[in-house]
Design an enzyme around this catalytic site. Sequence first.
Site, PDB file in Angstrom:
ATOM      1  N   TYR A  15      14.277  11.307  -0.844  1.00 19.47           N
ATOM      2  CA  TYR A  15      14.753  12.051   0.322  1.00 19.47           C
ATOM      3  C   TYR A  15      16.241  12.373   0.205  1.00 19.47           C
ATOM      4  O   TYR A  15      17.008  12.194   1.140  1.00 19.47           O
ATOM      5  CB  TYR A  15      14.467  11.270   1.617  1.00 19.47           C
ATOM      6  N   TYR A 140       2.475   9.865   9.809  1.00 18.14           N
ATOM      7  CA  TYR A 140       2.999   9.880   8.439  1.00 18.14           C
ATOM      8  C   TYR A 140       2.089   8.993   7.595  1.00 18.14           C
ATOM      9  O   TYR A 140       1.880   7.828   7.924  1.00 18.14           O
ATOM     10  CB  TYR A 140       4.440   9.359   8.365  1.00 18.14           C
ATOM     11  N   ASP A 240      -4.844   3.189   8.163  1.00 21.95           N
ATOM     12  CA  ASP A 240      -3.726   3.088   7.233  1.00 21.95           C
ATOM     13  C   ASP A 240      -2.905   1.864   7.623  1.00 21.95           C
ATOM     14  O   ASP A 240      -2.081   1.917   8.534  1.00 21.95           O
ATOM     15  CB  ASP A 240      -2.898   4.371   7.315  1.00 21.95           C
ATOM     16  N   LYS A 269       2.451  -1.908   0.302  1.00 30.64           N
ATOM     17  CA  LYS A 269       3.734  -2.526   0.652  1.00 30.64           C
ATOM     18  C   LYS A 269       3.745  -4.044   0.476  1.00 30.64           C
ATOM     19  O   LYS A 269       4.036  -4.533  -0.597  1.00 30.64           O
ATOM     20  CB  LYS A 269       4.138  -2.118   2.068  1.00 30.64           C
TER      21      LYS A 269
END
Length: 426
Positions: A15, A140, A240, A269
């Site tokens: 980003y 997201y 998710d 993660k």
Amino acid sequence: MNYLEIDKHHTWHPYNSLPSKSPILAVKKTKKCKIYLEDGTKLVDGMSSWWSAIHGYNNKKLNKALEKQSKIMPHIMFGGLTHKPAALLTKKLVDLTGLNSVFLCDSGSVGVEVALKTSILYQKAKSKDKFKFLALKNAYHGDTLGAMSVCDKDNSMHSLYGDYLSENIFIETPNLGFESDFNESLKDLEKKLELNHEKIAGFILEPVVQGAGGMRIYNPKYLEKVRELCTKYDILMILDEIATGFGHTGKMFAFQHTNIKPDIIIVGKGLTGGYITMAAMITTKNISDTISNSDIGVLMHGPTFMANPLACSVANASIDLLLNSSWKKRVLKIEKVFKNELEKIKHSKIVRDVRNIGAIGVIELKDDIYSSQLQDFCVKNGVWLRPFGKLFYSIVAYTISKKDLLKITNTMIEAINYIESNYEKD
């Protein structure tokens, strides 16, 4: 040319532009919940490496698992072959989630891609051409193309890709609040399912907490209604849990705030404790049986590094470490500190909302212009936080000391006060 010069001229950070328009800090080492920079600065880590280092850094048991496996078999292709660390990990994930079939992949975004492809194959195996997905506004789910297509393109970082992405269907998000009303979202869901169910393969959502889409905490009972409607219309319920899984909300998985059973879960993660990139898609036996026993027969996906033995071994050690610790009590204590401390800043002129759950503490600002100033203030005061848009938040390792956690919350409060004082001068 030293490595910082190389980084400046050749390394593209996430980003970011090249060269970077914002400062890039050089890290020398990490230990427990601390980051040590090359210039001697010591920072308390309030981000747990994008929410993955749930045990802190350089954990002896995880280091040992990694070192031991590296001497036996650092990698082997998973096509036509298997190994003990992978089998043990799939069994752990089956036992923890209550689902049956595990696909081990190499990142959260890839896990989402596999889940979407699996959903389409499942419907196709039943002779149904369903290729679209439902998702929440503000959603997201990752940065690869399929994952981006179920991110809200009007309220996310992916709006620039426009019509290149597949067109999916987005519904109103549940209201903010763990006990909030969600009737409007439910009505929108019912309406769009009634109109579009014949072309929808699945509904993907982050349970209880929308992460990068706004750190939006909502009522878990919403998931119960989603489960009922997905069953009614033969839509797969895809959760998710990449960000919420492995304890971040106070439950092992966020969907366990209810008694529902999803069709597909995606984890990542915290799976390896922040050591090696790895994710998994886990489905019901019905899904794997339906695809496997159809003319389709196979799940057509195969990352080169899927089920990497090093990643599997450290994931096994991380899960064991979690299960054999008092992580629930630790997360509850973290939650109480976030609640008690961050509430102190709730009435600031630049703050819109303060909320928290488990190891997640969030300050939502009224404007998105303060991110760089807040980050600079925190670094100067010995804390690593990376605000995003209007979100000034912290997600910490469960092993963090109360002293370090209070340093994070105090610095967040001081940073808001600093920005507000300058705001009033302007």
